[in-house]
Design a protein around this motif. Structure first.
Motif, PDB file in Angstrom:
ATOM      1  N   SER A 352       1.148  -3.722  -2.403  1.00 47.06           N
ATOM      2  CA  SER A 352       0.484  -4.710  -1.534  1.00 47.06           C
ATOM      3  C   SER A 352      -0.184  -5.841  -2.318  1.00 47.06           C
ATOM      4  O   SER A 352      -0.621  -6.822  -1.727  1.00 47.06           O
ATOM      5  N   GLY A 353      -0.276  -5.724  -3.664  1.00 42.98           N
ATOM      6  CA  GLY A 353      -0.913  -6.745  -4.476  1.00 42.98           C
ATOM      7  C   GLY A 353       0.085  -7.664  -5.142  1.00 42.98           C
ATOM      8  O   GLY A 353       1.298  -7.612  -4.892  1.00 42.98           O
ATOM      9  N   ALA A 393      -2.854  -6.846  -9.952  1.00 42.82           N
ATOM     10  CA  ALA A 393      -4.313  -6.734  -9.897  1.00 42.82           C
ATOM     11  C   ALA A 393      -4.906  -7.570  -8.784  1.00 42.82           C
ATOM     12  O   ALA A 393      -6.040  -7.340  -8.357  1.00 42.82           O
ATOM     13  N   SER A 394      -4.185  -8.597  -8.301  1.00 45.58           N
ATOM     14  CA  SER A 394      -4.689  -9.469  -7.243  1.00 45.58           C
ATOM     15  C   SER A 394      -4.287  -8.929  -5.880  1.00 45.58           C
ATOM     16  O   SER A 394      -3.367  -8.099  -5.774  1.00 45.58           O
ATOM     17  N   ASP A 395      -4.956  -9.437  -4.843  1.00 47.14           N
ATOM     18  CA  ASP A 395      -4.714  -8.881  -3.512  1.00 47.14           C
ATOM     19  C   ASP A 395      -3.914  -9.789  -2.587  1.00 47.14           C
ATOM     20  O   ASP A 395      -3.703  -9.447  -1.430  1.00 47.14           O
ATOM     21  N   SER A 396      -3.467 -10.991  -3.077  1.00 47.30           N
ATOM     22  CA  SER A 396      -2.676 -11.861  -2.197  1.00 47.30           C
ATOM     23  C   SER A 396      -1.794 -12.773  -3.035  1.00 47.30           C
ATOM     24  O   SER A 396      -2.095 -13.067  -4.194  1.00 47.30           O
ATOM     25  N   THR A 397      -0.713 -13.228  -2.437  1.00 44.90           N
ATOM     26  CA  THR A 397       0.210 -14.134  -3.119  1.00 44.90           C
ATOM     27  C   THR A 397      -0.482 -15.455  -3.407  1.00 44.90           C
ATOM     28  O   THR A 397      -1.154 -16.025  -2.546  1.00 44.90           O
ATOM     29  N   GLY A 398      -0.316 -15.981  -4.616  1.00 46.43           N
ATOM     30  CA  GLY A 398      -0.893 -17.251  -5.013  1.00 46.43           C
ATOM     31  C   GLY A 398      -2.385 -17.173  -5.261  1.00 46.43           C
ATOM     32  O   GLY A 398      -3.056 -18.193  -5.317  1.00 46.43           O
ATOM     33  N   ALA A 399      -2.919 -15.986  -5.405  1.00 47.66           N
ATOM     34  CA  ALA A 399      -4.351 -15.843  -5.655  1.00 47.66           C
ATOM     35  C   ALA A 399      -4.702 -16.389  -7.012  1.00 47.66           C
ATOM     36  O   ALA A 399      -3.875 -16.449  -7.924  1.00 47.66           O
TER      37      ALA A 399
END
Length: 510
Positions: A352-353, A393-399
């Motif tokens: 999901s990340g 490690a990030s929670d959304s696309t393009g974060a």
């Protein structure tokens, strides 16, 4: 009455005391022989003079004619022997179980600085560090390496447990071979004893050799013994041929030794694939009894106690429905269950990340060779091992580069209640498994100590009856020697009396 009657009486006394001395010497010589039972000469008075009958002369009373060695018997208590074998059977079961649990505890090694618990703690910590510095390449590499350490811990424990399980299977083979050898030796001793007893002798040393084998067998299998008389001129105290039966849990009996025939045990390990993908062998034994009947119980529950039952329980047995259960299959299944729940949940969050380049995350763990996750096949994906930057490690696309929210979610899995683990977290579930193993280990250890204590008490009681006491034998030696000397002196007295009668008395009219 014969003039030489006194010589015969004393001669019998010398011969009988001489037999007692020789038996004492035999006892002393075998004071340190394993399984030897001290022997004694059963002395009995010979028939008095005159004999009983219509033509017998009349006298004021019977005149004694001396002593004879009625038999040479070993000193043994069959009731104590039975107690010893019952306690030996219990001790064999608990000692084997304690050993199997101890080996498992050595593998799991909890708490320790190198076990699964420690690997998981370091893995969660590395994820927390990554959540603070998601752009740090070093932190990403640490997460991947510590994830690899967790997988390696699962792999190591699974391989170590299956290796020990394989060794237990080999020990079952060795033990059944040992049982077959013992049964054959007992049947051969039965045959030898059956040839000696009808001649009126007691083969005490053969009895001892047979009892040593029965004692060894009792530690492995729950047995029951009975005896069949040899016939012929066998003495009333002759033991005869032993019949050994295997006592099953439901009360049935399987004949193992009857006369000069013996049963043959074989092993029948069948692999069983569980729904979780693990392959666990089932231990089973086949028995061709001494009366020619074939038995294929297929599982350990038909046995009540003994070393063989413990080995089969540890290795894996049929639970009655065609599934494997036992100490090692159950623990391996628990590890597989934990590995699958952990890997599936971690992959679910990781997918999901997004990674450092904004790409969607893939699986963190793979099942080597495909299929469902098990403790044997869990591994970090090759993509992450080659490029830790693909860690999501990030929670959304393009974060933004500094977003470490998904790393925090991954770290929080340590607190997640996993449905596949009954609502427990991975670490609390593992702690429960280790705690249960500790309880089993303590119970087995306590029962081993208790059964060893009881066995030692019975063994001491049996030794006080059957073992050779050098002090007692020395006392007997002096006693029999003095009796022998007295009989010899009596012969001298009778000889002097006869000399006086024959040579010292003149003839009338000469």
């Amino acid at each position: 009455m014969s003039t030489f009657m006194g010589l015969e009486t004393s001669k019998r006394g010398m011969f009988t005391q001489q037999s007692a001395l020789y038996t004492t010497g035999h006892n002393i010589s075998n004071a340190n022989t394993l399984g030897y039972s001290r022997q004694r000469v059963n002395m009995q008075a010979t028939a008095g003079f005159p004999g009983v009958g219509l033509n017998s002369g009349t006298m004021p009373g019977f005149l004694g004619t001396g002593v004879q060695a009625g038999s040479i018997q070993r000193v043994r208590d069959s009731f104590v022997d039975q107690q010893y074998r019952q306690e030996s059977n219990k001790f064999g079961f608990w000692e084997s179980k304690t050993k199997a649990i101890s080996q498992m505890e050595d593998v799991l090694a909890e708490p320790s600085a190198y076990g699964l618990q420690k690997s998981l703690s370091e893995f969660w910590q590395s994820l927390q560090d990554l959540a603070v510095n998601p752009e740090n390449g070093g932190a990403r590499s640490v997460v991947v390496r510590r994830g690899e350490a967790v997988a390696d811990s699962f792999n190591y424990m699974h391989k170590s447990l299956t290796d020990i399980q394989t060794d237990l299977g080999k020990e079952i083979d060795v033990t059944t071979g040992e049982v077959n050898s013992i049964l054959q030796q007992i049947s051969e001793l039965n045959e030898q004893i059956a040839k000696v007893e009808p001649n009126g002798y007691l083969p005490n040393d053969l009895y001892d050799a047979r009892d040593v084998l029965v004692d060894q067998l009792s530690a492995i299998l729950p047995i029951e013994t009975s005896y069949d008389k040899s016939g012929g001129k066998a003495l009333a105290i002759a033991e005869g041929s032993i019949t050994i039966s295997l006592k099953t849990k439901n009360g049935d009996k399987i004949e193992l030794v009857k006369g000069n025939t013996s049963a043959t045990l074989g092993t029948d390990p069948n692999p069983l694939t569980r729904p979780d993908g693990s392959n666990n062998p089932i231990s089973g034994i086949t028995i061709k009894s001494s009366d020619g009947m074939d038995y294929t119980p297929g599982h350990a529950d038909f046995l009540d106690q003994g070393k063989l039952k413990s080995l089969m329980n540890s290795y894996g047995k049929d639970d009655g429905t065609g599934k494997a259960e036992g100490l090692y299959p159950d623990m391996i299944a628990e590890l597989n269950k934990m590995a699958a729940a952990f890997a599936n949940e971690f992959n679910k969050v990781h997918v999901s990340g997004t990674d450092l380049k904004g790409n969607p995350g893939g699986n963190f763990f793979d099942a080597e060779g495909g299929g469902d996750f098990t403790a044997a096949n869990i591994k970090v994906t090759d993509e992450l091992l080659k490029d830790p930057n693909r860690l999501a490690a990030s929670d959304s696309t393009g974060a933004e580069e500094g977003n470490g929210k998904n790393a925090k979610k991954l770290s929080d899995i340590q607190f997640a209640a996993l449905g596949d683990l009954g609502g427990s977290t991975i670490q609390t579930y593992y702690q429960g498994v280790i705690g249960q193993l500790g309880v089993q280990g303590r119970q087995a250890e306590n029962n081993t100590i208790n059964s060893a204590t009881l066995l030692g008490a019975v063994e001491h009681r049996r030794a006080s009856i059957s073992s050779v006491s050098l002090d007692e034998e020395m006392t007997d030696m002096i006693r029999f020697q003095q009796a022998y000397n007295a009989s010899a002196r009596m012969i001298t007295v009778v000889d002097e009396t006869l000399d006086k009668i024959i040579n010292g008395m003149g003839r009338v009219g000469m």
